[in-house]
Design a protein around this motif. Structure first.
Motif, PDB file in Angstrom:
ATOM      1  N   LYS A  59       0.832  -1.214   0.000  1.00 37.83           N
ATOM      2  CA  LYS A  59       0.000   0.000   0.000  1.00 37.83           C
ATOM      3  C   LYS A  59       0.862   1.258   0.000  1.00 37.83           C
ATOM      4  O   LYS A  59       0.459   2.283  -0.537  1.00 37.83           O
ATOM      5  CB  LYS A  59      -0.913   0.027   1.229  1.00 37.83           C
ATOM      6  N   ARG A  60       2.041   1.172   0.649  1.00 33.80           N
ATOM      7  CA  ARG A  60       2.905   2.345   0.802  1.00 33.80           C
ATOM      8  C   ARG A  60       4.353   1.991   0.507  1.00 33.80           C
ATOM      9  O   ARG A  60       4.776   0.851   0.674  1.00 33.80           O
ATOM     10  CB  ARG A  60       2.784   2.892   2.214  1.00 33.80           C
ATOM     11  N   PHE A  61       5.093   3.030   0.103  1.00 32.16           N
ATOM     12  CA  PHE A  61       6.517   2.902  -0.184  1.00 32.16           C
ATOM     13  C   PHE A  61       7.250   4.086   0.440  1.00 32.16           C
ATOM     14  O   PHE A  61       6.663   5.148   0.664  1.00 32.16           O
ATOM     15  CB  PHE A  61       6.760   2.917  -1.707  1.00 32.16           C
ATOM     16  N   SER A  62       8.546   3.923   0.649  1.00 36.47           N
ATOM     17  CA  SER A  62       9.344   5.014   1.218  1.00 36.47           C
ATOM     18  C   SER A  62       9.689   6.067   0.173  1.00 36.47           C
ATOM     19  O   SER A  62      10.034   7.200   0.518  1.00 36.47           O
ATOM     20  CB  SER A  62      10.634   4.468   1.850  1.00 36.47           C
ATOM     21  N   SER A  63       9.583   5.696  -1.103  1.00 39.56           N
ATOM     22  CA  SER A  63       9.856   6.635  -2.200  1.00 39.56           C
ATOM     23  C   SER A  63       9.224   6.099  -3.477  1.00 39.56           C
ATOM     24  O   SER A  63       8.859   4.924  -3.555  1.00 39.56           O
ATOM     25  CB  SER A  63      11.365   6.797  -2.402  1.00 39.56           C
ATOM     26  N   VAL A  64       9.132   6.964  -4.478  1.00 40.84           N
ATOM     27  CA  VAL A  64       8.656   6.510  -5.784  1.00 40.84           C
ATOM     28  C   VAL A  64       9.646   5.491  -6.345  1.00 40.84           C
ATOM     29  O   VAL A  64       9.249   4.481  -6.930  1.00 40.84           O
ATOM     30  CB  VAL A  64       8.472   7.701  -6.754  1.00 40.84           C
ATOM     31  N   GLN A  65      10.928   5.731  -6.118  1.00 40.99           N
ATOM     32  CA  GLN A  65      11.948   4.802  -6.602  1.00 40.99           C
ATOM     33  C   GLN A  65      11.774   3.414  -5.991  1.00 40.99           C
ATOM     34  O   GLN A  65      11.953   2.408  -6.667  1.00 40.99           O
ATOM     35  CB  GLN A  65      13.351   5.345  -6.314  1.00 40.99           C
ATOM     36  N   SER A  66      11.401   3.345  -4.716  1.00 42.01           N
ATOM     37  CA  SER A  66      11.198   2.027  -4.099  1.00 42.01           C
ATOM     38  C   SER A  66       9.981   1.324  -4.703  1.00 42.01           C
ATOM     39  O   SER A  66       9.958   0.098  -4.819  1.00 42.01           O
ATOM     40  CB  SER A  66      11.102   2.120  -2.580  1.00 42.01           C
ATOM     41  N   ALA A  67       8.977   2.085  -5.120  1.00 45.56           N
ATOM     42  CA  ALA A  67       7.823   1.489  -5.812  1.00 45.56           C
ATOM     43  C   ALA A  67       8.250   0.935  -7.168  1.00 45.56           C
ATOM     44  O   ALA A  67       7.850  -0.173  -7.558  1.00 45.56           O
ATOM     45  CB  ALA A  67       6.713   2.524  -5.988  1.00 45.56           C
ATOM     46  N   ILE A  68       9.091   1.669  -7.873  1.00 43.65           N
ATOM     47  CA  ILE A  68       9.606   1.206  -9.164  1.00 43.65           C
ATOM     48  C   ILE A  68      10.453  -0.047  -8.964  1.00 43.65           C
ATOM     49  O   ILE A  68      10.313  -1.028  -9.703  1.00 43.65           O
ATOM     50  CB  ILE A  68      10.410   2.321  -9.864  1.00 43.65           C
ATOM     51  N   ASP A  69      11.326  -0.026  -7.959  1.00 42.59           N
ATOM     52  CA  ASP A  69      12.168  -1.197  -7.676  1.00 42.59           C
ATOM     53  C   ASP A  69      11.313  -2.424  -7.375  1.00 42.59           C
ATOM     54  O   ASP A  69      11.599  -3.529  -7.861  1.00 42.59           O
ATOM     55  CB  ASP A  69      13.100  -0.911  -6.494  1.00 42.59           C
ATOM     56  N   TRP A  70      10.269  -2.237  -6.587  1.00 41.32           N
ATOM     57  CA  TRP A  70       9.360  -3.340  -6.257  1.00 41.32           C
ATOM     58  C   TRP A  70       8.728  -3.913  -7.525  1.00 41.32           C
ATOM     59  O   TRP A  70       8.693  -5.133  -7.738  1.00 41.32           O
ATOM     60  CB  TRP A  70       8.279  -2.850  -5.289  1.00 41.32           C
ATOM     61  N   ALA A  71       8.238  -3.032  -8.395  1.00 39.59           N
ATOM     62  CA  ALA A  71       7.578  -3.473  -9.627  1.00 39.59           C
ATOM     63  C   ALA A  71       8.563  -4.144 -10.590  1.00 39.59           C
ATOM     64  O   ALA A  71       8.216  -5.129 -11.251  1.00 39.59           O
ATOM     65  CB  ALA A  71       6.887  -2.292 -10.300  1.00 39.59           C
ATOM     66  N   MET A  72       9.773  -3.635 -10.660  1.00 42.27           N
ATOM     67  CA  MET A  72      10.792  -4.246 -11.523  1.00 42.27           C
ATOM     68  C   MET A  72      11.160  -5.641 -11.013  1.00 42.27           C
ATOM     69  O   MET A  72      11.276  -6.578 -11.797  1.00 42.27           O
ATOM     70  CB  MET A  72      12.051  -3.365 -11.576  1.00 42.27           C
ATOM     71  N   LYS A  73      11.334  -5.760  -9.716  1.00 40.94           N
ATOM     72  CA  LYS A  73      11.735  -7.045  -9.116  1.00 40.94           C
ATOM     73  C   LYS A  73      10.681  -8.123  -9.378  1.00 40.94           C
ATOM     74  O   LYS A  73      11.008  -9.284  -9.607  1.00 40.94           O
ATOM     75  CB  LYS A  73      11.942  -6.853  -7.614  1.00 40.94           C
ATOM     76  N   ARG A  74       9.419  -7.746  -9.364  1.00 39.51           N
ATOM     77  CA  ARG A  74       8.332  -8.703  -9.577  1.00 39.51           C
ATOM     78  C   ARG A  74       7.913  -8.819 -11.036  1.00 39.51           C
ATOM     79  O   ARG A  74       6.931  -9.469 -11.358  1.00 39.51           O
ATOM     80  CB  ARG A  74       7.148  -8.331  -8.707  1.00 39.51           C
ATOM     81  N   ARG A  92       1.178   9.224  -4.593  1.00 36.51           N
ATOM     82  CA  ARG A  92       0.839  10.449  -3.855  1.00 36.51           C
ATOM     83  C   ARG A  92       1.732  10.478  -2.610  1.00 36.51           C
ATOM     84  O   ARG A  92       1.824   9.486  -1.882  1.00 36.51           O
ATOM     85  CB  ARG A  92      -0.635  10.424  -3.475  1.00 36.51           C
ATOM     86  N   GLN A  93       2.348  11.629  -2.378  1.00 35.81           N
ATOM     87  CA  GLN A  93       3.225  11.750  -1.221  1.00 35.81           C
ATOM     88  C   GLN A  93       2.411  12.087   0.016  1.00 35.81           C
ATOM     89  O   GLN A  93       1.642  13.036   0.032  1.00 35.81           O
ATOM     90  CB  GLN A  93       4.279  12.824  -1.474  1.00 35.81           C
ATOM     91  N   LEU A  94       2.597  11.296   1.062  1.00 38.78           N
ATOM     92  CA  LEU A  94       1.883  11.514   2.330  1.00 38.78           C
ATOM     93  C   LEU A  94       2.758  12.208   3.362  1.00 38.78           C
ATOM     94  O   LEU A  94       2.256  12.883   4.242  1.00 38.78           O
ATOM     95  CB  LEU A  94       1.394  10.185   2.902  1.00 38.78           C
ATOM     96  N   GLY A  95       4.042  11.996   3.285  1.00 44.81           N
ATOM     97  CA  GLY A  95       4.997  12.592   4.205  1.00 44.81           C
ATOM     98  C   GLY A  95       6.343  12.636   3.529  1.00 44.81           C
ATOM     99  O   GLY A  95       6.464  12.335   2.347  1.00 44.81           O
ATOM    100  N   SER A  96       7.367  12.975   4.292  1.00 46.73           N
ATOM    101  CA  SER A  96       8.685  13.103   3.679  1.00 46.73           C
ATOM    102  C   SER A  96       9.188  11.772   3.113  1.00 46.73           C
ATOM    103  O   SER A  96       9.906  11.755   2.125  1.00 46.73           O
ATOM    104  CB  SER A  96       9.690  13.670   4.679  1.00 46.73           C
ATOM    105  N   GLU A  97       8.817  10.679   3.724  1.00 48.78           N
ATOM    106  CA  GLU A  97       9.252   9.368   3.233  1.00 48.78           C
ATOM    107  C   GLU A  97       8.102   8.377   3.168  1.00 48.78           C
ATOM    108  O   GLU A  97       8.243   7.204   3.543  1.00 48.78           O
ATOM    109  CB  GLU A  97      10.376   8.830   4.121  1.00 48.78           C
ATOM    110  N   CYS A  98       6.967   8.848   2.695  1.00 46.82           N
ATOM    111  CA  CYS A  98       5.802   7.967   2.598  1.00 46.82           C
ATOM    112  C   CYS A  98       5.009   8.292   1.336  1.00 46.82           C
ATOM    113  O   CYS A  98       4.520   9.414   1.162  1.00 46.82           O
ATOM    114  CB  CYS A  98       4.919   8.112   3.834  1.00 46.82           C
TER     115      CYS A  98
END
Length: 131
Positions: A59-74, A92-98
């Motif tokens: 549901k959440r990631f620490s950054s957009v890059q971590s979301a991309i990494d997750w999608a690439m890995k899978r 959508r950014q919820l906080g500085s790292e969310c």
């Protein structure tokens, strides 16, 4: 007008083309409509698999890059350059790292079947001049 659309959005496009063609038929003509990548039967068959992928994604990631990494890995996406362009608009950014997905696709699950049932007939009924 000439439209090209892919996948889930085709339902919206087909309905819009039918409506616009009726309202503007004397002034504008639709020259073409192209459906890429999905037809009614395969779309209906793939709903369960698509929903499984969405249910399993974080549901959440620490950054957009971590979301991309997750999608690439899978292997959900294969091209990092394209993901770098498309993913920021999906998050959508919820906080500085969310970061979370901008759209809760699980809320749309009840509508998916209806989007594709009758798609082939609706697509073929769009009035296209072809000239």
């Amino acid at each position: 007008f000439f439209f090209i659309w892919t996948e889930l959005g085709i339902y919206i496009l087909v309905k819009m083309c039918i409506s616009v063609a009726k309202q503007l038929s004397s002034k504008y003509k639709l020259l073409g409509l192209m459906l890429i990548d999905i037809v009614e039967g395969s779309a209906l068959e793939s709903i369960a698999d698509s929903q499984s992928v969405i249910k399993c994604r974080p549901k959440r990631f620490s950054s957009v890059q971590s979301a991309i990494d997750w999608a690439m890995k899978r292997k959900i996406i294969k091209n990092r350059s394209q993901a770098a362009i498309t993913f920021p608009g999906q998050m959508r950014q919820l906080g500085s790292e969310c970061f979370e997905w901008r759209t809760d696709l699980e809320m749309t699950f009840p509508f998916w079947k209806g989007w594709f049932q009758g798609l082939s007939a609706n697509f073929l009924s769009v009035p296209v001049t072809g000239k």
